[in-house]
Write a protein that holds these residues in place. Sequence first.
Motif, mmCIF file in Angstrom:
data_model
loop_
_atom_site.group_PDB
_atom_site.id
_atom_site.type_symbol
_atom_site.label_atom_id
_atom_site.label_comp_id
_atom_site.label_asym_id
_atom_site.label_seq_id
_atom_site.Cartn_x
_atom_site.Cartn_y
_atom_site.Cartn_z
ATOM 1 N N LEU A 366 0.861 -1.177 0.000
ATOM 2 C CA LEU A 366 0.000 0.000 0.000
ATOM 3 C C LEU A 366 0.898 1.227 0.000
ATOM 4 C CD1 LEU A 366 -3.096 0.582 0.126
ATOM 5 C CD2 LEU A 366 -2.773 1.084 2.546
ATOM 6 N N PRO A 367 0.682 2.167 -0.927
ATOM 7 C CA PRO A 367 1.598 3.309 -1.024
ATOM 8 C C PRO A 367 1.497 4.233 0.186
ATOM 9 C CG PRO A 367 -0.295 3.647 -2.442
ATOM 10 C CD PRO A 367 -0.399 2.241 -1.912
ATOM 11 N N PHE A 368 2.558 4.966 0.431
ATOM 12 C CA PHE A 368 2.562 5.989 1.480
ATOM 13 C C PHE A 368 3.376 7.171 0.965
ATOM 14 C CE2 PHE A 368 6.229 3.330 2.203
ATOM 15 C CZ PHE A 368 7.240 4.202 2.545
ATOM 16 N N PHE A 369 2.949 8.365 1.317
ATOM 17 C CA PHE A 369 3.600 9.593 0.870
ATOM 18 C C PHE A 369 3.046 10.741 1.693
ATOM 19 C CE2 PHE A 369 0.375 8.153 -2.237
ATOM 20 C CZ PHE A 369 -0.665 9.000 -1.871
ATOM 21 N N THR A 370 3.669 11.889 1.565
ATOM 22 C CA THR A 370 3.166 13.113 2.187
ATOM 23 C C THR A 370 2.260 13.820 1.194
ATOM 24 O OG1 THR A 370 5.158 13.347 3.526
ATOM 25 C CG2 THR A 370 3.778 15.301 3.252
ATOM 26 N N PRO A 371 0.973 13.927 1.447
ATOM 27 C CA PRO A 371 0.074 14.556 0.474
ATOM 28 C C PRO A 371 0.341 16.047 0.356
ATOM 29 C CG PRO A 371 -1.098 14.097 2.514
ATOM 30 C CD PRO A 371 0.260 13.477 2.664
ATOM 31 N N GLU A 372 0.216 16.548 -0.852
ATOM 32 C CA GLU A 372 0.378 17.975 -1.077
ATOM 33 C C GLU A 372 -0.898 18.745 -0.746
ATOM 34 O OE1 GLU A 372 1.803 18.701 -5.011
ATOM 35 O OE2 GLU A 372 3.116 16.946 -4.992
ATOM 36 N N THR A 373 -2.040 18.213 -1.191
ATOM 37 C CA THR A 373 -3.339 18.852 -0.955
ATOM 38 C C THR A 373 -4.329 17.793 -0.517
ATOM 39 O OG1 THR A 373 -2.882 20.526 -2.646
ATOM 40 C CG2 THR A 373 -5.173 20.256 -1.960
ATOM 41 N N VAL A 374 -5.108 18.098 0.509
ATOM 42 C CA VAL A 374 -6.150 17.205 0.999
ATOM 43 C C VAL A 374 -7.494 17.891 0.787
ATOM 44 C CG1 VAL A 374 -7.075 15.969 2.978
ATOM 45 C CG2 VAL A 374 -4.605 16.197 2.711
ATOM 46 N N THR A 375 -8.355 17.267 -0.007
ATOM 47 C CA THR A 375 -9.676 17.822 -0.314
ATOM 48 C C THR A 375 -10.713 17.191 0.607
ATOM 49 O OG1 THR A 375 -9.073 18.170 -2.627
ATOM 50 C CG2 THR A 375 -11.400 18.152 -2.103
ATOM 51 N N GLN A 452 -12.499 -7.307 13.978
ATOM 52 C CA GLN A 452 -12.528 -8.235 12.844
ATOM 53 C C GLN A 452 -12.842 -7.507 11.541
ATOM 54 O OE1 GLN A 452 -15.477 -11.039 14.224
ATOM 55 N NE2 GLN A 452 -13.923 -12.472 14.992
ATOM 56 N N LEU A 453 -13.788 -6.571 11.586
ATOM 57 C CA LEU A 453 -14.132 -5.829 10.377
ATOM 58 C C LEU A 453 -12.973 -4.937 9.940
ATOM 59 C CD1 LEU A 453 -16.252 -5.176 8.279
ATOM 60 C CD2 LEU A 453 -17.124 -3.378 9.776
ATOM 61 N N GLU A 454 -12.268 -4.340 10.884
ATOM 62 C CA GLU A 454 -11.116 -3.508 10.521
ATOM 63 C C GLU A 454 -10.051 -4.339 9.826
ATOM 64 O OE1 GLU A 454 -7.238 -1.682 10.766
ATOM 65 O OE2 GLU A 454 -7.891 -3.497 11.828
ATOM 66 N N HIS A 455 -9.782 -5.526 10.340
ATOM 67 C CA HIS A 455 -8.793 -6.407 9.718
ATOM 68 C C HIS A 455 -9.273 -6.875 8.348
ATOM 69 C CE1 HIS A 455 -5.495 -9.290 9.556
ATOM 70 N NE2 HIS A 455 -6.379 -10.216 9.186
ATOM 71 N N LEU A 456 -10.561 -7.139 8.235
ATOM 72 C CA LEU A 456 -11.122 -7.573 6.958
ATOM 73 C C LEU A 456 -10.988 -6.481 5.903
ATOM 74 C CD1 LEU A 456 -12.760 -9.888 5.582
ATOM 75 C CD2 LEU A 456 -14.810 -8.645 6.220
ATOM 76 N N ILE A 457 -11.300 -5.238 6.258
ATOM 77 C CA ILE A 457 -11.194 -4.129 5.297
ATOM 78 C C ILE A 457 -9.739 -3.912 4.889
ATOM 79 C CG2 ILE A 457 -11.538 -1.653 4.999
ATOM 80 C CD1 ILE A 457 -13.964 -1.835 6.806
ATOM 81 N N ALA A 458 -8.817 -3.964 5.851
ATOM 82 C CA ALA A 458 -7.405 -3.775 5.528
ATOM 83 C C ALA A 458 -6.910 -4.855 4.570
ATOM 84 C CB ALA A 458 -6.574 -3.762 6.806
ATOM 85 N N THR A 459 -7.288 -6.105 4.823
ATOM 86 C CA THR A 459 -6.875 -7.194 3.936
ATOM 87 C C THR A 459 -7.485 -7.033 2.555
ATOM 88 O OG1 THR A 459 -6.807 -8.630 5.884
ATOM 89 C CG2 THR A 459 -6.727 -9.693 3.745
ATOM 90 N N TRP A 460 -8.740 -6.624 2.500
ATOM 91 C CA TRP A 460 -9.413 -6.457 1.208
ATOM 92 C C TRP A 460 -8.785 -5.324 0.401
ATOM 93 C CZ3 TRP A 460 -12.270 -2.431 -0.915
ATOM 94 C CH2 TRP A 460 -12.992 -2.738 -2.065
ATOM 95 N N ILE A 461 -8.414 -4.237 1.044
ATOM 96 C CA ILE A 461 -7.810 -3.112 0.325
ATOM 97 C C ILE A 461 -6.493 -3.533 -0.317
ATOM 98 C CG2 ILE A 461 -6.684 -0.868 0.638
ATOM 99 C CD1 ILE A 461 -8.842 -0.156 2.642
ATOM 100 N N VAL A 462 -5.626 -4.220 0.449
ATOM 101 C CA VAL A 462 -4.308 -4.597 -0.075
ATOM 102 C C VAL A 462 -4.423 -5.739 -1.079
ATOM 103 C CG1 VAL A 462 -1.994 -5.385 0.550
ATOM 104 C CG2 VAL A 462 -3.226 -3.825 2.059
ATOM 105 N N GLY A 463 -5.309 -6.683 -0.822
ATOM 106 C CA GLY A 463 -5.375 -7.865 -1.671
ATOM 107 C C GLY A 463 -6.296 -7.769 -2.853
#
Length: 664
Positions: A366-375, A452-463
């Motif tokens: 999962l990418p990480f960076f310092t955002p320039e602008t947050v909308t 459990q739902l937090e872990h499920l969402i994290a796994t789904w986002i990456v996978g």
Amino acid sequence: MLDLSPGAGLVLDGTEWTVERREPHLGRVQLVKDDGTRERMTFRFLANHPQCRSSSRTAAAGADRGRQRKASEDLNAGRLELTELRMAHLLEVATGFRSGDPFHPGPGEPRAEYDPATTTLTERRHAKVAELAALDPAHAKLLGLGSVGYRTLIRWENARRRFGLVGCADDRWLRRSGGTRTVSEPVREAVLAVREETKRMAKVSMRTKDRMIRQYVREEFGPETKVPSYDTLRRLWQEWFGPGGARQRYARSADLPESEGHVLVHRPGQVVALDTTVLPVMVREHVFGDPVKMHLTLALDVFTHSLVAFRLTLVSDTSVDVAMVLRDVTMPLPMRADWGEDLEWPYLGLPAAVVAEFAGHAVAGLPFFTPETVTTDHGSVYRNHHLVEVERVLDCQVLPARVLRPTDKAAVERAFGVIRQLLFEHLIGYIGVDVADRGADPAADAVLTADQLEHLIATWIVGVWQKHKLGEYAPAWDPDGSHSPNSLLAQPELAVRGVVRADRLRDGHPLPGAVLRAAACPLRPHRQAPRGEDPRTLVRRPGHPAGYRGELSTRGGKHKGKWLIRRDPRDRRQVFFQDPLSHAWHPLPWTGMPRAGQMPAFGDARASALLAKAAAAGLKPKSDAELLPVLLELIGSKTTPSTWPRRSNAPGLPLCLSPQPARR
């Protein structure tokens, strides 16, 4: 070459003039405008003026007069076959072979009367005239070969050599279309007045608008002024202002003036959209186990559509929650205990070992960076003093969306709907999008805890999310390609390393042979250019003689009313539009295209090289069908069919059946 004969038309600085009189002994001509204004100008001045050209209304012939040039794509299937038949006859006259290729002769070719070794061109033309005259008159008329004489063959041959296949077509097959509808000046004034009035009113039907137009004309110009029928006004309204399906508040906001123009997002981290919504799944609270609703906060990178961070909260998010989401955007996501190697850091340019050494732990994909602008939206949580301080520490700018402009963060709004369809609808405890669509007892169905739902969402986002193929979104350099958030993240790394960097256009200078290049590009007739600039909305700009806002093309044939657009697959940054008056080709950049120097000139070969590198690194986009096993395995780790509430009440029975009471 300028045509300065009396009656010829000239376009000078965007204004059309007519040659009234020519004075060659003085080296000048007298021009006249439609309003009667007359000017004398020298040949030298006109020949050297950069904005002087012949008007296609008089210089062009037939179906090309005053509009874009005709093309073979304008012909329908039947007319195209007749045109090809005409061309076969002309090629037989010119070469003795209907295909035009002596190395691939047809049966019995060349015939004796068309053999170029024993006959002259004139003899072959007379033979062709005799052959066509011997046809049955009714059949010849159906084939478009009736009344063909010697001079007709010469005219067709000249047109074929100049325009190719479409030169053999009859101009009557491509008659000029009506283009944009025109009305009298009183009716036009009434339509525009009603348009301005109805924008401030509640939404009304077209019937009401029709009555308002008639009322305006009656009171301002008298009852004797004629007004078109309802059907004509309805079609006119749609051509001028569109179908009008938007909500009134959004339609009004679309007409508000823009100060900075369109924001061009062309790199990861440039704009991150932030939003919060109520989670459509009931979960169990981890202390007492009560069913509760949670709030989901998402951070989405607008360029790659990567879900770079998320957060679940039991109550509405606070400034601390938003600050933690921004912190998660800047930090690498640690690998979790049950994650496999397929979820590790896959991106090019920075090895996983280097990232792990920097972070102190194994890093997920999962990418990480310092955002320039947050909308964000205009919630009070985003204007908190605490968040302003976080903004200063992270060196980013929190920029709220404009009032009544939901399109400013449409990407994250749409992401909520996609996540609901791809993940939340498969979970037990899903409550639907509306109370009327809710299940019988979603609170009793809730089985997942918040952790459990937090872990499920994290796994789904990456996978799943980072690997799934994007449907309608694609970068400007490859609008028709297949991409995923992970593959788009590989693009800037490869561009920096120079793997797929292409030659760039010189700033401010047109390409050599731009007209020839545009003419060689594939043709795409469009009423609206795909993912690009609509020719109907062109405004006056440098290099464009006039604007065509609100106008339809006057082309006829198969693509009646559509503009002629050509594109170069080797350079996808722009398409080419032909001016209907000058027949000059103008490049039109894609909407959202970065400025020159900010993006390499990706063509089809460069884009293929980029995607090949991404596929070799395991970043190939995957369809929903390919990711279905991953999704089913992920959902099965938390809920199985045996744990379905209705299934658990009646073990061993089909899902659609329930035990029936015994009858006496």
